[in-house]
Design a protein around this motif. Sequence first.
Motif, mmCIF file in Angstrom:
data_model
loop_
_atom_site.group_PDB
_atom_site.id
_atom_site.type_symbol
_atom_site.label_atom_id
_atom_site.label_comp_id
_atom_site.label_asym_id
_atom_site.label_seq_id
_atom_site.Cartn_x
_atom_site.Cartn_y
_atom_site.Cartn_z
ATOM 1 N N ILE A 123 0.835 -1.209 0.000
ATOM 2 C CA ILE A 123 0.000 0.000 0.000
ATOM 3 C C ILE A 123 0.865 1.252 0.000
ATOM 4 C CG2 ILE A 123 -1.624 1.331 1.404
ATOM 5 C CD1 ILE A 123 -2.878 -1.368 2.209
ATOM 6 N N MET A 124 1.900 1.242 0.818
ATOM 7 C CA MET A 124 2.775 2.413 0.884
ATOM 8 C C MET A 124 3.503 2.641 -0.434
ATOM 9 S SD MET A 124 2.023 3.715 3.655
ATOM 10 C CE MET A 124 3.180 5.058 3.714
ATOM 11 N N ASP A 125 3.813 1.563 -1.157
ATOM 12 C CA ASP A 125 4.453 1.713 -2.468
ATOM 13 C C ASP A 125 3.477 2.294 -3.494
ATOM 14 O OD1 ASP A 125 6.844 0.770 -1.529
ATOM 15 O OD2 ASP A 125 6.556 -1.290 -2.248
ATOM 16 N N LYS A 126 2.197 1.992 -3.362
ATOM 17 C CA LYS A 126 1.200 2.474 -4.316
ATOM 18 C C LYS A 126 0.821 3.931 -4.070
ATOM 19 C CE LYS A 126 -0.841 -2.020 -5.166
ATOM 20 N NZ LYS A 126 -2.009 -2.876 -5.019
ATOM 21 N N VAL A 127 1.034 4.423 -2.846
ATOM 22 C CA VAL A 127 0.660 5.798 -2.525
ATOM 23 C C VAL A 127 1.767 6.734 -3.018
ATOM 24 C CG1 VAL A 127 0.243 7.427 -0.644
ATOM 25 C CG2 VAL A 127 -0.701 5.121 -0.537
ATOM 26 N N ASN A 128 1.369 7.655 -3.881
ATOM 27 C CA ASN A 128 2.304 8.649 -4.397
ATOM 28 C C ASN A 128 1.845 10.004 -3.860
ATOM 29 O OD1 ASN A 128 4.025 10.300 -5.784
ATOM 30 N ND2 ASN A 128 3.479 9.525 -7.827
ATOM 31 N N LEU A 129 2.576 10.542 -2.893
ATOM 32 C CA LEU A 129 2.175 11.786 -2.248
ATOM 33 C C LEU A 129 2.185 12.966 -3.218
ATOM 34 C CD1 LEU A 129 3.958 11.413 1.205
ATOM 35 C CD2 LEU A 129 1.556 11.012 0.645
ATOM 36 N N GLU A 130 3.055 12.953 -4.157
ATOM 37 C CA GLU A 130 3.108 14.039 -5.135
ATOM 38 C C GLU A 130 1.850 14.031 -6.002
ATOM 39 O OE1 GLU A 130 4.431 17.405 -6.734
ATOM 40 O OE2 GLU A 130 5.399 16.348 -5.079
ATOM 41 N N GLU A 131 1.404 12.834 -6.371
ATOM 42 C CA GLU A 131 0.185 12.717 -7.167
ATOM 43 C C GLU A 131 -1.035 13.192 -6.367
ATOM 44 O OE1 GLU A 131 -2.454 9.058 -8.899
ATOM 45 O OE2 GLU A 131 -0.268 8.889 -9.055
ATOM 46 N N ILE A 132 -1.077 12.884 -5.090
ATOM 47 C CA ILE A 132 -2.184 13.319 -4.227
ATOM 48 C C ILE A 132 -2.185 14.847 -4.108
ATOM 49 C CG2 ILE A 132 -3.048 13.276 -1.852
ATOM 50 C CD1 ILE A 132 -2.101 10.386 -1.703
ATOM 51 N N ARG A 133 -1.017 15.464 -3.947
ATOM 52 C CA ARG A 133 -0.919 16.919 -3.837
ATOM 53 C C ARG A 133 -1.398 17.579 -5.129
ATOM 54 N NH1 ARG A 133 2.178 21.114 -5.127
ATOM 55 N NH2 ARG A 133 3.668 19.885 -6.267
ATOM 56 N N GLU A 134 -0.974 17.061 -6.261
ATOM 57 C CA GLU A 134 -1.392 17.617 -7.552
ATOM 58 C C GLU A 134 -2.908 17.523 -7.735
ATOM 59 O OE1 GLU A 134 0.219 19.173 -10.057
ATOM 60 O OE2 GLU A 134 2.032 19.181 -8.819
ATOM 61 N N LYS A 135 -3.483 16.377 -7.379
ATOM 62 C CA LYS A 135 -4.927 16.183 -7.517
ATOM 63 C C LYS A 135 -5.680 17.125 -6.581
ATOM 64 C CE LYS A 135 -7.804 12.294 -8.383
ATOM 65 N NZ LYS A 135 -7.943 10.864 -8.328
ATOM 66 N N ALA A 136 -5.183 17.301 -5.350
ATOM 67 C CA ALA A 136 -5.859 18.176 -4.389
ATOM 68 C C ALA A 136 -5.815 19.629 -4.845
ATOM 69 C CB ALA A 136 -5.211 18.033 -3.012
ATOM 70 N N ILE A 137 -4.699 20.077 -5.392
ATOM 71 C CA ILE A 137 -4.578 21.473 -5.806
ATOM 72 C C ILE A 137 -5.326 21.725 -7.110
ATOM 73 C CG2 ILE A 137 -2.938 23.222 -6.602
ATOM 74 C CD1 ILE A 137 -0.926 22.104 -4.589
ATOM 75 N N ASN A 138 -5.115 20.878 -8.113
ATOM 76 C CA ASN A 138 -5.677 21.129 -9.449
ATOM 77 C C ASN A 138 -7.157 20.769 -9.552
ATOM 78 O OD1 ASN A 138 -3.167 22.031 -10.285
ATOM 79 N ND2 ASN A 138 -2.551 20.038 -11.059
ATOM 80 N N GLU A 139 -7.548 19.598 -9.066
ATOM 81 C CA GLU A 139 -8.930 19.162 -9.251
ATOM 82 C C GLU A 139 -9.861 19.647 -8.151
ATOM 83 O OE1 GLU A 139 -9.257 14.969 -9.928
ATOM 84 O OE2 GLU A 139 -7.663 14.975 -11.433
ATOM 85 N N LEU A 140 -9.392 19.635 -6.913
ATOM 86 C CA LEU A 140 -10.261 19.986 -5.793
ATOM 87 C C LEU A 140 -10.126 21.448 -5.375
ATOM 88 C CD1 LEU A 140 -9.777 16.741 -3.682
ATOM 89 C CD2 LEU A 140 -11.654 17.283 -5.229
ATOM 90 N N GLY A 141 -9.143 22.135 -5.869
ATOM 91 C CA GLY A 141 -8.977 23.554 -5.588
ATOM 92 C C GLY A 141 -8.458 23.846 -4.191
ATOM 93 N N MET A 142 -7.759 22.950 -3.610
ATOM 94 C CA MET A 142 -7.212 23.177 -2.268
ATOM 95 C C MET A 142 -5.943 24.020 -2.373
ATOM 96 S SD MET A 142 -7.791 19.438 -0.556
ATOM 97 C CE MET A 142 -7.543 19.952 1.104
ATOM 98 N N VAL A 143 -5.679 24.790 -1.321
ATOM 99 C CA VAL A 143 -4.479 25.624 -1.263
ATOM 100 C C VAL A 143 -3.821 25.422 0.096
ATOM 101 C CG1 VAL A 143 -5.317 27.394 -2.844
ATOM 102 C CG2 VAL A 143 -5.788 27.612 -0.436
ATOM 103 N N TYR A 144 -2.553 25.735 0.170
ATOM 104 C CA TYR A 144 -1.843 25.646 1.439
ATOM 105 C C TYR A 144 -2.345 26.736 2.377
ATOM 106 C CZ TYR A 144 1.551 22.281 -0.322
ATOM 107 O OH TYR A 144 2.151 21.169 -0.813
ATOM 108 N N ALA A 145 -2.327 26.447 3.658
ATOM 109 C CA ALA A 145 -2.765 27.434 4.650
ATOM 110 C C ALA A 145 -1.711 28.521 4.765
ATOM 111 C CB ALA A 145 -2.967 26.759 6.005
#
Length: 181
Positions: A123-145
């Motif tokens: 599971i840890m090998d399948k999780v790509n934190l960079e991909e999650i960050r990109e999806k959160a910023i681009n698709e969901l519109g999240m921004v850093y606090a």
Amino acid sequence: MARGASASRRQPSSYRRNNAGQRQMYVYGSAAPNPVYEPERRRRQPRRRKKVSSQVRENRRQAMGINKAYVVFLSFAAVLMLVVCVNYVQLRSELTSRSKHITALQKELVSLNEENTTKYNSIMDKVNLEEIREKAINELGMVYASDSQVIEYDNPTGDYIKQYDQIPEEGVLANSADVQN
């Protein structure tokens, strides 16, 4: 002539003294001469029984006899010993079976731990934190606090907090201008 020929074939011999100081012939080799005389065989004489009084015979008979109380005692002791031995064998059998069961459970635990570790690593090998960050910023519109949105809390007891009640309306957090309701 036969005597002379056999005498010449014999091994050399010598005389020696035994512990009693007597002289004995010692023959070297494996061919010992036949003794000149044959020892006399002892015959056993039948033992004569001593005459014993009737009182002594009666005492011996009573001493050799076993009374009923002694038989009951020995029977009870034998049965008790049998019960103890059977219980001991049962306890050893139970101990062995429990030991085997514990060993089987330990093997199962090791197997489950290995499987758990393997799945966690997968599971840890399948999780790509960079991909999650990109999806959160681009698709969901999240921004850093921003720094003004972060409020730090000093916890003197440790890093684990259990919240039993709601955060009060009054106090440090309620007075903060950056917090929106």
